[in-house]
Structure formats: C-alpha cells, structure tokens
Design a protein around this motif. Structure first.
Motif, PDB file in Angstrom:
ATOM      1  N   LYS A   8      -4.762   7.133 -11.145  1.00  0.00           N
ATOM      2  CA  LYS A   8      -4.982   7.428  -9.724  1.00  0.00           C
ATOM      3  C   LYS A   8      -3.635   7.441  -9.021  1.00  0.00           C
ATOM      4  O   LYS A   8      -2.837   6.547  -9.213  1.00  0.00           O
ATOM      5  CB  LYS A   8      -5.869   6.358  -9.069  1.00  0.00           C
ATOM      6  N   GLN A   9      -3.430   8.429  -8.178  1.00  0.00           N
ATOM      7  CA  GLN A   9      -2.139   8.537  -7.516  1.00  0.00           C
ATOM      8  C   GLN A   9      -2.130   7.988  -6.093  1.00  0.00           C
ATOM      9  O   GLN A   9      -1.076   7.836  -5.508  1.00  0.00           O
ATOM     10  CB  GLN A   9      -1.678   9.996  -7.508  1.00  0.00           C
ATOM     11  N   ASP A  10      -3.299   7.652  -5.534  1.00  0.00           N
ATOM     12  CA  ASP A  10      -3.297   7.197  -4.148  1.00  0.00           C
ATOM     13  C   ASP A  10      -2.953   5.716  -4.043  1.00  0.00           C
ATOM     14  O   ASP A  10      -3.314   4.902  -4.888  1.00  0.00           O
ATOM     15  CB  ASP A  10      -4.635   7.507  -3.455  1.00  0.00           C
ATOM     16  N   VAL A  11      -2.248   5.387  -2.978  1.00  0.00           N
ATOM     17  CA  VAL A  11      -1.757   4.028  -2.771  1.00  0.00           C
ATOM     18  C   VAL A  11      -2.900   3.040  -2.530  1.00  0.00           C
ATOM     19  O   VAL A  11      -2.833   1.896  -2.975  1.00  0.00           O
ATOM     20  CB  VAL A  11      -0.700   3.984  -1.637  1.00  0.00           C
ATOM     21  N   LYS A  12      -3.954   3.482  -1.864  1.00  0.00           N
ATOM     22  CA  LYS A  12      -5.069   2.580  -1.559  1.00  0.00           C
ATOM     23  C   LYS A  12      -5.710   2.033  -2.833  1.00  0.00           C
ATOM     24  O   LYS A  12      -5.969   0.834  -2.947  1.00  0.00           O
ATOM     25  CB  LYS A  12      -6.113   3.295  -0.699  1.00  0.00           C
ATOM     26  N   SER A  13      -5.954   2.899  -3.803  1.00  0.00           N
ATOM     27  CA  SER A  13      -6.547   2.452  -5.075  1.00  0.00           C
ATOM     28  C   SER A  13      -5.652   1.446  -5.772  1.00  0.00           C
ATOM     29  O   SER A  13      -6.115   0.444  -6.319  1.00  0.00           O
ATOM     30  CB  SER A  13      -6.783   3.644  -6.004  1.00  0.00           C
ATOM     31  N   HIS A  99       4.550   5.651  -0.463  1.00  0.00           N
ATOM     32  CA  HIS A  99       3.420   6.572  -0.580  1.00  0.00           C
ATOM     33  C   HIS A  99       3.611   7.616  -1.684  1.00  0.00           C
ATOM     34  O   HIS A  99       2.639   8.145  -2.194  1.00  0.00           O
ATOM     35  CB  HIS A  99       3.138   7.241   0.766  1.00  0.00           C
ATOM     36  N   ASN A 100       4.843   7.897  -2.061  1.00  0.00           N
ATOM     37  CA  ASN A 100       5.092   8.846  -3.136  1.00  0.00           C
ATOM     38  C   ASN A 100       4.723   8.195  -4.468  1.00  0.00           C
ATOM     39  O   ASN A 100       5.232   7.125  -4.818  1.00  0.00           O
ATOM     40  CB  ASN A 100       6.564   9.274  -3.133  1.00  0.00           C
ATOM     41  N   TYR A 101       3.848   8.866  -5.220  1.00  0.00           N
ATOM     42  CA  TYR A 101       3.295   8.311  -6.453  1.00  0.00           C
ATOM     43  C   TYR A 101       4.369   7.900  -7.463  1.00  0.00           C
ATOM     44  O   TYR A 101       4.398   6.763  -7.934  1.00  0.00           O
ATOM     45  CB  TYR A 101       2.326   9.330  -7.065  1.00  0.00           C
ATOM     46  N   ARG A 104       6.537   5.115  -6.236  1.00  0.00           N
ATOM     47  CA  ARG A 104       5.780   3.856  -6.208  1.00  0.00           C
ATOM     48  C   ARG A 104       5.742   3.222  -7.596  1.00  0.00           C
ATOM     49  O   ARG A 104       5.983   2.025  -7.744  1.00  0.00           O
ATOM     50  CB  ARG A 104       4.368   4.097  -5.673  1.00  0.00           C
TER      51      ARG A 104
END
Length: 161
Positions: A8-13, A99-101, A104
């Motif tokens: 998963k690339q989103d920060v929230k997950s 925020h950049n995958y 991060r």
C-alpha cells in the motif's frame, strides 16, 4: 510498517498499521516478559524456601528483604513494553510527515537503522558487553526483520491475495 509499505502506498494505511503494530508488539513483549520473569521469580522463591527449610532454624517463609532482591515481573513487563513503544515510535513518527511513498519507505528504513544503532550501543554499554558486537547484532537483526516482512508481504501482494 514495512509490510504494509510493500503493498500500500498511502500514508494513512502505513500509520494505522504502524500504530496497531506498536500496541500489539508492546502488549506481546510485556506479557512475554511478565510470564518469563514470573517463572524465574517462582523458581527463585522455591529455591530460597528449600534453603530456609534445610537451615538450622527450619524457617520456611521469606522476609521482605529477601523478596526485594527477587526480580519484579511487573517492572520487567513495564520496561519491555516501554522499550518497544519507544522503538516503534521512531519509524511511526518519521513516516507520519512524508507523503511521497518512496521517500517515506527510505526515511522509515533510515530512522529505523539509526534507532537500531542507538539501541545496540545502549545495550552494549548497559550490559557491559562489546559495543560493536552488540550494535551489529541489533542492526542486522532489525534489517533482517524489515527485509523479511517487506519481502513476504510483497510476494503476497503480487500473488493477489
């Protein structure tokens, strides 16, 4: 966090998973430490009682001073949980602001590496052991854990499970 970061690339997950992992890991470490130290406590109490029984006075109960010298399961559990939370907070906090995958993941690896080095040095110093060996052991173990978690989760993600 590395496992979720593999699929998963989103920060929230990644943050939610990091927090859940931190809580679960701290609980697991605390419970494991409590059980382990309590087992050691029971062994030492039994040994002291046998020694008292065998002595000339035949006294079987332990006095408070003797009990104070025994390991504390609650203190050990608390220390273990706290150490886990501090260690887990490093990558969790570092990932929260990026925020950049790819950046991060890089920051999580870099900050985790720094934390592993610090914990390795602290372990060596506090344990009066060779600092370099202690540091390498902690660092390599941490890197292996991150690589295995990332790799296996990536494989599961690629398989479409």
């Amino acid at each position: 966090m590395m496992g979720v970061g593999a699929v998963k690339q989103d920060v929230k997950s990644m943050i939610i998973t990091g927090f859940a992992g931190m809580v679960a890991g701290a609980c697991s470490m605390a419970i494991g430490e409590f059980v382990s130290v309590y087992s050691q406590y029971d062994i030492e109490v039994s040994q002291l009682k046998r020694e008292h029984k065998a002595s000339a006075d035949g006294k079987e109960s332990l006095d408070e001073e003797e009990k104070e010298d025994l390991p504390s399961p609650l203190r050990a559990a608390g220390a273990s949980a706290l150490a886990f939370v501090v260690g887990a907070a490093v990558p969790l906090l570092s990932a929260s602001f990026i925020h950049n995958y790819k950046a991060r993941l890089g920051v999580v690896i870099a900050m985790s590496t720094l934390a592993l080095i610090v914990f390795g040095v602290l372990g060596g110093v506090l344990g009066k052991a060779p600092v370099k060996k202690s540091c390498l052991r902690v660092l390599i173990g941490g890197w292996l854990a991150m690589a295995i978690t990332y790799g296996l989760t990536k494989l599961i993600g690629l398989a479409g499970i």
